[in-house]
Design a protein around this motif. Structure first.
Motif, PDB file in Angstrom:
ATOM      1  N   MET A  78       0.827  -1.189   0.000  1.00 57.75           N
ATOM      2  CA  MET A  78       0.000   0.000   0.000  1.00 57.75           C
ATOM      3  C   MET A  78       0.868   1.248   0.000  1.00 57.75           C
ATOM      4  SD  MET A  78      -3.114   1.199  -0.106  1.00 57.75           S
ATOM      5  CE  MET A  78      -4.145  -0.195   0.144  1.00 57.75           C
ATOM      6  N   SER A  79       2.044   1.206   0.640  1.00 58.93           N
ATOM      7  CA  SER A  79       2.888   2.404   0.631  1.00 58.93           C
ATOM      8  C   SER A  79       3.344   2.734  -0.775  1.00 58.93           C
ATOM      9  CB  SER A  79       4.080   2.296   1.570  1.00 58.93           C
ATOM     10  OG  SER A  79       4.509   1.015   1.771  1.00 58.93           O
ATOM     11  N   ARG A  80       3.573   1.706  -1.609  1.00 63.39           N
ATOM     12  CA  ARG A  80       3.937   1.954  -3.010  1.00 63.39           C
ATOM     13  C   ARG A  80       2.822   2.728  -3.705  1.00 63.39           C
ATOM     14  NH1 ARG A  80       6.633   0.402  -7.743  1.00 63.39           N
ATOM     15  NH2 ARG A  80       5.301  -0.441  -9.348  1.00 63.39           N
ATOM     16  N   THR A  81       1.589   2.368  -3.425  1.00 62.93           N
ATOM     17  CA  THR A  81       0.435   3.065  -4.009  1.00 62.93           C
ATOM     18  C   THR A  81       0.419   4.524  -3.574  1.00 62.93           C
ATOM     19  OG1 THR A  81      -0.823   1.010  -3.992  1.00 62.93           O
ATOM     20  CG2 THR A  81      -2.080   3.046  -4.168  1.00 62.93           C
ATOM     21  N   MET A  82       0.643   4.773  -2.301  1.00 60.46           N
ATOM     22  CA  MET A  82       0.633   6.150  -1.797  1.00 60.46           C
ATOM     23  C   MET A  82       1.770   6.952  -2.421  1.00 60.46           C
ATOM     24  SD  MET A  82      -2.044   6.167   0.014  1.00 60.46           S
ATOM     25  CE  MET A  82      -1.872   7.816   0.605  1.00 60.46           C
ATOM     26  N   GLU A  83       2.924   6.325  -2.617  1.00 67.80           N
ATOM     27  CA  GLU A  83       4.065   7.023  -3.206  1.00 67.80           C
ATOM     28  C   GLU A  83       3.827   7.393  -4.666  1.00 67.80           C
ATOM     29  OE1 GLU A  83       7.243   4.328  -2.365  1.00 67.80           O
ATOM     30  OE2 GLU A  83       7.214   4.811  -0.229  1.00 67.80           O
ATOM     31  N   LEU A  84       2.908   6.689  -5.343  1.00 63.32           N
ATOM     32  CA  LEU A  84       2.579   7.019  -6.723  1.00 63.32           C
ATOM     33  C   LEU A  84       1.755   8.305  -6.828  1.00 63.32           C
ATOM     34  CD1 LEU A  84       1.667   3.481  -8.126  1.00 63.32           C
ATOM     35  CD2 LEU A  84       3.707   4.835  -8.633  1.00 63.32           C
ATOM     36  N   ALA A 144      -7.393   8.481  -5.311  1.00 61.52           N
ATOM     37  CA  ALA A 144      -8.461   7.714  -4.676  1.00 61.52           C
ATOM     38  C   ALA A 144      -7.995   6.275  -4.464  1.00 61.52           C
ATOM     39  CB  ALA A 144      -9.716   7.728  -5.536  1.00 61.52           C
ATOM     40  N   LEU A 145      -8.530   5.664  -3.424  1.00 61.09           N
ATOM     41  CA  LEU A 145      -8.282   4.250  -3.141  1.00 61.09           C
ATOM     42  C   LEU A 145      -9.623   3.548  -3.047  1.00 61.09           C
ATOM     43  CD1 LEU A 145      -5.640   4.554  -0.284  1.00 61.09           C
ATOM     44  CD2 LEU A 145      -5.204   3.827  -2.637  1.00 61.09           C
ATOM     45  N   GLU A 146      -9.746   2.444  -3.743  1.00 58.47           N
ATOM     46  CA  GLU A 146     -10.944   1.601  -3.643  1.00 58.47           C
ATOM     47  C   GLU A 146     -10.528   0.383  -2.849  1.00 58.47           C
ATOM     48  OE1 GLU A 146     -13.439  -1.698  -4.278  1.00 58.47           O
ATOM     49  OE2 GLU A 146     -11.586  -1.586  -5.430  1.00 58.47           O
ATOM     50  N   LEU A 147     -11.197   0.148  -1.733  1.00 56.66           N
ATOM     51  CA  LEU A 147     -10.830  -0.923  -0.816  1.00 56.66           C
ATOM     52  C   LEU A 147     -12.017  -1.855  -0.598  1.00 56.66           C
ATOM     53  CD1 LEU A 147      -9.296   1.448   1.882  1.00 56.66           C
ATOM     54  CD2 LEU A 147      -8.048   0.299   0.049  1.00 56.66           C
ATOM     55  N   ASP A 148     -11.784  -3.145  -0.730  1.00 53.30           N
ATOM     56  CA  ASP A 148     -12.790  -4.147  -0.377  1.00 53.30           C
ATOM     57  C   ASP A 148     -12.403  -4.700   0.979  1.00 53.30           C
ATOM     58  OD1 ASP A 148     -14.018  -3.868  -2.881  1.00 53.30           O
ATOM     59  OD2 ASP A 148     -12.784  -5.439  -3.762  1.00 53.30           O
ATOM     60  N   VAL A 149     -13.348  -4.784   1.894  1.00 55.38           N
ATOM     61  CA  VAL A 149     -13.042  -5.296   3.222  1.00 55.38           C
ATOM     62  C   VAL A 149     -13.936  -6.480   3.560  1.00 55.38           C
ATOM     63  CG1 VAL A 149     -12.165  -3.095   4.090  1.00 55.38           C
ATOM     64  CG2 VAL A 149     -14.565  -3.665   4.399  1.00 55.38           C
ATOM     65  N   ALA A 150     -13.423  -7.323   4.437  1.00 55.18           N
ATOM     66  CA  ALA A 150     -14.184  -8.462   4.944  1.00 55.18           C
ATOM     67  C   ALA A 150     -13.918  -8.580   6.438  1.00 55.18           C
ATOM     68  CB  ALA A 150     -13.776  -9.739   4.217  1.00 55.18           C
ATOM     69  N   LEU A 151     -14.845  -9.186   7.140  1.00 54.84           N
ATOM     70  CA  LEU A 151     -14.752  -9.357   8.585  1.00 54.84           C
ATOM     71  C   LEU A 151     -14.187 -10.738   8.901  1.00 54.84           C
ATOM     72  CD1 LEU A 151     -15.568  -7.753  11.157  1.00 54.84           C
ATOM     73  CD2 LEU A 151     -17.725  -9.007  11.107  1.00 54.84           C
ATOM     74  N   VAL A 206      -6.807  12.288  -0.565  1.00 52.80           N
ATOM     75  CA  VAL A 206      -7.078  10.991  -1.188  1.00 52.80           C
ATOM     76  C   VAL A 206      -8.463  10.526  -0.759  1.00 52.80           C
ATOM     77  CG1 VAL A 206      -6.393   8.580  -1.331  1.00 52.80           C
ATOM     78  CG2 VAL A 206      -4.651  10.353  -1.334  1.00 52.80           C
ATOM     79  N   ARG A 207      -9.328  10.285  -1.743  1.00 54.56           N
ATOM     80  CA  ARG A 207     -10.672   9.786  -1.475  1.00 54.56           C
ATOM     81  C   ARG A 207     -10.605   8.296  -1.210  1.00 54.56           C
ATOM     82  NH1 ARG A 207     -12.310  12.400  -6.591  1.00 54.56           N
ATOM     83  NH2 ARG A 207     -12.260  10.252  -7.219  1.00 54.56           N
ATOM     84  N   LEU A 208     -11.394   7.841  -0.247  1.00 52.92           N
ATOM     85  CA  LEU A 208     -11.459   6.425   0.082  1.00 52.92           C
ATOM     86  C   LEU A 208     -12.840   5.874  -0.265  1.00 52.92           C
ATOM     87  CD1 LEU A 208      -9.743   6.502   3.586  1.00 52.92           C
ATOM     88  CD2 LEU A 208      -8.701   5.919   1.396  1.00 52.92           C
ATOM     89  N   HIS A 209     -12.857   4.818  -1.033  1.00 47.48           N
ATOM     90  CA  HIS A 209     -14.083   4.115  -1.397  1.00 47.48           C
ATOM     91  C   HIS A 209     -13.987   2.730  -0.763  1.00 47.48           C
ATOM     92  CE1 HIS A 209     -14.942   7.206  -4.421  1.00 47.48           C
ATOM     93  NE2 HIS A 209     -13.641   7.164  -4.664  1.00 47.48           N
ATOM     94  N   VAL A 210     -14.725   2.525   0.322  1.00 47.65           N
ATOM     95  CA  VAL A 210     -14.640   1.275   1.068  1.00 47.65           C
ATOM     96  C   VAL A 210     -15.876   0.443   0.763  1.00 47.65           C
ATOM     97  CG1 VAL A 210     -14.396   0.224   3.346  1.00 47.65           C
ATOM     98  CG2 VAL A 210     -13.297   2.422   2.864  1.00 47.65           C
ATOM     99  N   GLU A 211     -15.663  -0.736   0.188  1.00 50.77           N
ATOM    100  CA  GLU A 211     -16.771  -1.653  -0.100  1.00 50.77           C
ATOM    101  C   GLU A 211     -16.850  -2.692   0.989  1.00 50.77           C
ATOM    102  OE1 GLU A 211     -17.107  -3.337  -3.966  1.00 50.77           O
ATOM    103  OE2 GLU A 211     -16.332  -1.538  -4.946  1.00 50.77           O
ATOM    104  N   LEU A 212     -18.014  -2.786   1.588  1.00 48.08           N
ATOM    105  CA  LEU A 212     -18.228  -3.758   2.668  1.00 48.08           C
ATOM    106  C   LEU A 212     -18.729  -5.068   2.115  1.00 48.08           C
ATOM    107  CD1 LEU A 212     -19.930  -1.358   5.189  1.00 48.08           C
ATOM    108  CD2 LEU A 212     -17.530  -1.980   5.058  1.00 48.08           C
TER     109      LEU A 212
END
Length: 118
Positions: free
Chosen positions: A1-7, A11-18, A112-118
């Protein structure tokens, strides 16, 4: 993820699971994918859930998931178009949502916009 931030992404699109122990982890799949994950070791000898690849995310604890290498990219077949665009990052562990939010904060990336998909 740090590589992504350094670019310098906008925006970041993130899929999360519990997880089984109610932690939010970043993963696109609801089961541990054999394409993007590799078992390295069980969390303890004789763990009945090992191997973890192929198991539902919500059946495994964060500790179990953190033993996986999720920086691999195994092509499903020779014509897999994503295999050419994704760079393997060996020894990468499955991050938590909290860790990623901390990284965004450390990079002072308030725009940076965050798009979190639950």
């Amino acid at each position: 993820m740090s590589r992504t931030m350094e670019l310098g992404v906008h925006a970041l699109e993130l899929d999360v699971a519990l997880t089984a122990d109610r932690r939010l982890v970043l993963t696109h799949d609801l089961t541990v994918s054999a394409v993007t994950s590799a078992d390295r070791r069980p969390i303890y000898a004789g763990d009945p859930l090992y191997p973890y690849v192929g198991k539902p995310i919500n059946a495994l604890t964060l500790a179990q998931l953190r033993t996986l290498d999720v920086g691999v990219r195994l092509p499903r077949h020779p014509d897999d178009p994503f295999a050419l665009t994704q760079v393997p990052m060996p020894e990468t562990r499955m991050p938590t949502l909290g860790a990623v939010l901390g990284l965004v904060n450390a990079y002072e990336a308030e725009s940076v916009r965050l798009h979190v998909e639950l």
